[in-house]
Motif scaffolding. Structure first.
Motif, PDB file in Angstrom:
ATOM      1  N   PHE A  13     -22.596   4.920 -70.346  1.00 18.73           N
ATOM      2  CA  PHE A  13     -21.145   5.086 -70.296  1.00 18.73           C
ATOM      3  C   PHE A  13     -20.419   3.753 -70.131  1.00 18.73           C
ATOM      4  CE2 PHE A  13     -17.246   6.052 -67.786  1.00 18.73           C
ATOM      5  CZ  PHE A  13     -16.573   6.794 -68.732  1.00 18.73           C
ATOM      6  N   ALA A  14     -20.903   2.910 -69.238  1.00 15.27           N
ATOM      7  CA  ALA A  14     -20.174   1.688 -68.887  1.00 15.27           C
ATOM      8  C   ALA A  14     -20.620   0.454 -69.664  1.00 15.27           C
ATOM      9  CB  ALA A  14     -20.316   1.412 -67.383  1.00 15.27           C
ATOM     10  N   SER A  15     -21.846   0.479 -70.223  1.00 16.07           N
ATOM     11  CA  SER A  15     -22.404  -0.762 -70.772  1.00 16.07           C
ATOM     12  C   SER A  15     -22.892  -0.687 -72.212  1.00 16.07           C
ATOM     13  CB  SER A  15     -23.578  -1.225 -69.896  1.00 16.07           C
ATOM     14  OG  SER A  15     -23.199  -1.365 -68.549  1.00 16.07           O
ATOM     15  N   GLU A  16     -23.214   0.500 -72.724  1.00 12.16           N
ATOM     16  CA  GLU A  16     -23.874   0.579 -74.027  1.00 12.16           C
ATOM     17  C   GLU A  16     -23.069   1.295 -75.108  1.00 12.16           C
ATOM     18  OE1 GLU A  16     -28.521   0.482 -72.401  1.00 12.16           O
ATOM     19  OE2 GLU A  16     -27.737   2.298 -73.339  1.00 12.16           O
ATOM     20  N   ASN A  17     -22.461   2.424 -74.786  1.00 13.46           N
ATOM     21  CA  ASN A  17     -21.809   3.215 -75.826  1.00 13.46           C
ATOM     22  C   ASN A  17     -20.618   2.506 -76.456  1.00 13.46           C
ATOM     23  OD1 ASN A  17     -23.670   5.193 -75.273  1.00 13.46           O
ATOM     24  ND2 ASN A  17     -22.255   6.567 -74.220  1.00 13.46           N
ATOM     25  N   GLY A  18     -19.826   1.811 -75.643  1.00 12.82           N
ATOM     26  CA  GLY A  18     -18.668   1.091 -76.164  1.00 12.82           C
ATOM     27  C   GLY A  18     -19.044  -0.012 -77.136  1.00 12.82           C
ATOM     28  N   PRO A  19     -19.947  -0.924 -76.752  1.00 13.39           N
ATOM     29  CA  PRO A  19     -20.367  -1.960 -77.703  1.00 13.39           C
ATOM     30  C   PRO A  19     -20.923  -1.374 -78.995  1.00 13.39           C
ATOM     31  CG  PRO A  19     -21.073  -2.531 -75.494  1.00 13.39           C
ATOM     32  CD  PRO A  19     -20.501  -1.141 -75.407  1.00 13.39           C
ATOM     33  N   LYS A  20     -21.674  -0.293 -78.887  1.00 14.55           N
ATOM     34  CA  LYS A  20     -22.233   0.317 -80.095  1.00 14.55           C
ATOM     35  C   LYS A  20     -21.129   0.778 -81.032  1.00 14.55           C
ATOM     36  CE  LYS A  20     -25.343   3.980 -81.710  1.00 14.55           C
ATOM     37  NZ  LYS A  20     -26.232   5.111 -81.296  1.00 14.55           N
ATOM     38  N   PHE A  21     -20.093   1.422 -80.485  1.00 13.35           N
ATOM     39  CA  PHE A  21     -19.008   1.894 -81.337  1.00 13.35           C
ATOM     40  C   PHE A  21     -18.280   0.728 -81.997  1.00 13.35           C
ATOM     41  CE2 PHE A  21     -14.709   3.105 -82.378  1.00 13.35           C
ATOM     42  CZ  PHE A  21     -14.886   4.323 -83.023  1.00 13.35           C
ATOM     43  N   TYR A  22     -18.035  -0.331 -81.237  1.00 13.42           N
ATOM     44  CA  TYR A  22     -17.267  -1.470 -81.750  1.00 13.42           C
ATOM     45  C   TYR A  22     -18.122  -2.477 -82.520  1.00 13.42           C
ATOM     46  CZ  TYR A  22     -12.825  -0.265 -79.554  1.00 13.42           C
ATOM     47  OH  TYR A  22     -11.633   0.347 -79.217  1.00 13.42           O
ATOM     48  N   GLY A  23     -19.418  -2.209 -82.633  1.00  9.06           N
ATOM     49  CA  GLY A  23     -20.287  -3.111 -83.381  1.00  9.06           C
ATOM     50  C   GLY A  23     -20.514  -4.439 -82.700  1.00  9.06           C
ATOM     51  N   LEU A  24     -20.557  -4.431 -81.373  1.00  7.03           N
ATOM     52  CA  LEU A  24     -20.760  -5.647 -80.591  1.00  7.03           C
ATOM     53  C   LEU A  24     -22.066  -5.538 -79.809  1.00  7.03           C
ATOM     54  CD1 LEU A  24     -17.129  -6.049 -79.208  1.00  7.03           C
ATOM     55  CD2 LEU A  24     -18.208  -7.411 -81.017  1.00  7.03           C
ATOM     56  N   PRO A  25     -22.652  -6.670 -79.434  1.00  8.99           N
ATOM     57  CA  PRO A  25     -23.900  -6.616 -78.669  1.00  8.99           C
ATOM     58  C   PRO A  25     -23.656  -6.170 -77.235  1.00  8.99           C
ATOM     59  CG  PRO A  25     -23.151  -8.889 -78.879  1.00  8.99           C
ATOM     60  CD  PRO A  25     -22.243  -8.056 -79.754  1.00  8.99           C
ATOM     61  N   VAL A  26     -24.650  -5.528 -76.661  1.00  7.65           N
ATOM     62  CA  VAL A  26     -24.616  -5.218 -75.229  1.00  7.65           C
ATOM     63  C   VAL A  26     -24.730  -6.521 -74.455  1.00  7.65           C
ATOM     64  CG1 VAL A  26     -25.870  -4.062 -73.359  1.00  7.65           C
ATOM     65  CG2 VAL A  26     -25.573  -2.918 -75.574  1.00  7.65           C
ATOM     66  N   ASN A  27     -24.015  -6.640 -73.381  1.00  2.00           N
ATOM     67  CA  ASN A  27     -24.029  -7.880 -72.595  1.00  2.00           C
ATOM     68  C   ASN A  27     -25.417  -8.154 -72.024  1.00  2.00           C
ATOM     69  OD1 ASN A  27     -21.153  -8.458 -72.814  1.00  2.00           O
ATOM     70  ND2 ASN A  27     -20.879  -6.649 -71.542  1.00  2.00           N
ATOM     71  N   THR A  28     -25.797  -9.419 -72.012  1.00  2.00           N
ATOM     72  CA  THR A  28     -27.137  -9.785 -71.540  1.00  2.00           C
ATOM     73  C   THR A  28     -27.177 -10.025 -70.033  1.00  2.00           C
ATOM     74  OG1 THR A  28     -26.668 -12.093 -72.096  1.00  2.00           O
ATOM     75  CG2 THR A  28     -27.816 -10.768 -73.752  1.00  2.00           C
ATOM     76  N   ASN A  29     -26.044 -10.374 -69.420  1.00  2.00           N
ATOM     77  CA  ASN A  29     -26.046 -10.499 -67.960  1.00  2.00           C
ATOM     78  C   ASN A  29     -25.840  -9.127 -67.336  1.00  2.00           C
ATOM     79  OD1 ASN A  29     -23.453 -10.412 -68.938  1.00  2.00           O
ATOM     80  ND2 ASN A  29     -22.644 -11.969 -67.571  1.00  2.00           N
TER      81      ASN A  29
END
Length: 346
Positions: free
Chosen positions: A291-307
């Motif tokens: 919910f907070a870290s993965e689904n949003g980046p996936k929708f927007y075509g951005l990488p999940v944060n590494t930190n």
């Protein structure tokens, strides 16, 4: 579980305002979030690529030294928006979305759209280039009850708009109803929905029972308990359609506590602790990552944060400032009304 480490979260719906308020609230988000979709409803609104670039510079200047927070810029859709400017701003990497406000729907939305036919060329260009449209999902006609505005918007505006513009990627922001959850869940991968922290916690009783509570007043307004439960179930399900958009919206106390109080809850300071509490209470703490870290980046075509960000549940209650000071006046931090035992470690 008493501890969870997640990729550093993002906020996919955030108000930072401008001027002195921006300077006060931007560091609150930068403490815990790596990126945020920045709402463009300033006065005047952010309608061109040049204005978005200048606003981004002001945001970066307001951050603490050494901050790596990245503002993701959004253009405000008007009936005069130029499709070529939108495409150029997107191609430059600056703009990640365009925001649709039905005129008069919420704070600083008077420049929004009244005739949807007039924005069709922009929407068609966005579908062509893959640029998401973020929508404030409420109708504003006087004959529709305020508690029915979201459901009516889905039937009369959102669904027809999507059918008329195949391929357009759409985020229905700050969903507040079971109807919103059901609609988004039934769509394909080109549809997403954000859910706020405060709508996971309050229903309309919190605003009205025992006296009017202005710091719980927001738009879209909180609904019945059945709708809050639908939001909690959606957020904690891991469903990729749903991701965090706090809609954290700072107003000074005198603007909130007035005869015509402003709409908005300020949750930037304590969102992650509150989410950990909600997800833990549901026995779904592991779903917080999606919910907070993965689904949003996936929708927007951005990488999940590494930190990463670590939350720990302790025996003592978590604390945060009750108010954030700004040169414009104090801003009250959202109070969930219950003790929270989740602490942020980094």
């Amino acid at each position: 579980m008493t501890q969870i480490t997640i990729p550093r979260p993002d906020d996919w719906h955030l108000h930072l305002r401008d001027g002195e308020m921006l300077k006060a609230v931007a560091p609150q988000t930068a403490q815990h979030f790596a990126r945020a979709i920045i709402m463009p409803n300033l006065v005047p609104p952010v309608v061109t690529g040049a204005q978005a670039s200048a606003y981004r510079d002001r945001i970066l200047a307001a951050l603490p030294e050494g901050s790596t927070f990245e503002p993701l810029m959004v253009l405000y859709l008007t009936e005069d928006t130029d499709p070529k400017d939108v495409a150029a701003a997107h191609a430059s990497g600056l703009v990640k979305a365009v925001k649709l406000y039905p005129a008069g729907a919420t704070t600083n939305s008077n420049s929004g759209v009244r005739n949807f036919d007039n924005v069709r060329p922009v929407l068609e260009k966005m579908a062509e280039i893959g640029l998401p449209l973020c929508v404030h999902g409420e109708v504003t006609t006087h004959e529709v009850d305020i508690f029915d505005r979201e459901a009516t918007f889905i039937d009369t505006v959102l669904d027809p708009l999507r059918k008329a513009t195949p391929g357009l990627r759409v985020v229905m922001e700050h969903i507040t109803t079971k109807e919103g959850v059901d609609y988004v869940s039934a769509q394909g991968s080109d549809m997403g929905g954000t859910i706020t922290t405060h709508h996971l916690i309050i229903n309309r009783n919190h605003i009205l029972v025992g006296g009017i509570k202005p710091h719980y007043y927001c738009l879209p307004v909180a609904k019945r308990e059945i709708h809050r439960r639908a939001l909690v179930e959606a957020a904690t399900s891991g469903n990729p359609h749903f991701f965090l958009g706090t809609d954290s919206a700072p107003h000074t106390d005198d603007a909130k506590e007035s005869p015509c109080g402003c709409a908005g809850c300020f949750t930037a300071t304590n969102t992650m602790q509150l989410l950990a509490h909600v997800f833990d209470a549901e026995g779904k703490l592991n779903a917080l990552t999606k919910f907070a870290s993965e689904n949003g980046p996936k929708f927007y075509g951005l990488p999940v944060n590494t930190n990463s960000l670590t939350l720990t549940k302790k025996s003592e209650t978590a604390t945060w400032p009750s108010k954030i000071a700004s040169a414009a006046g104090p801003v009250t931090v959202f109070d969930p009304g219950f003790p929270v035992y989740w602490h942020i470690e980094n």
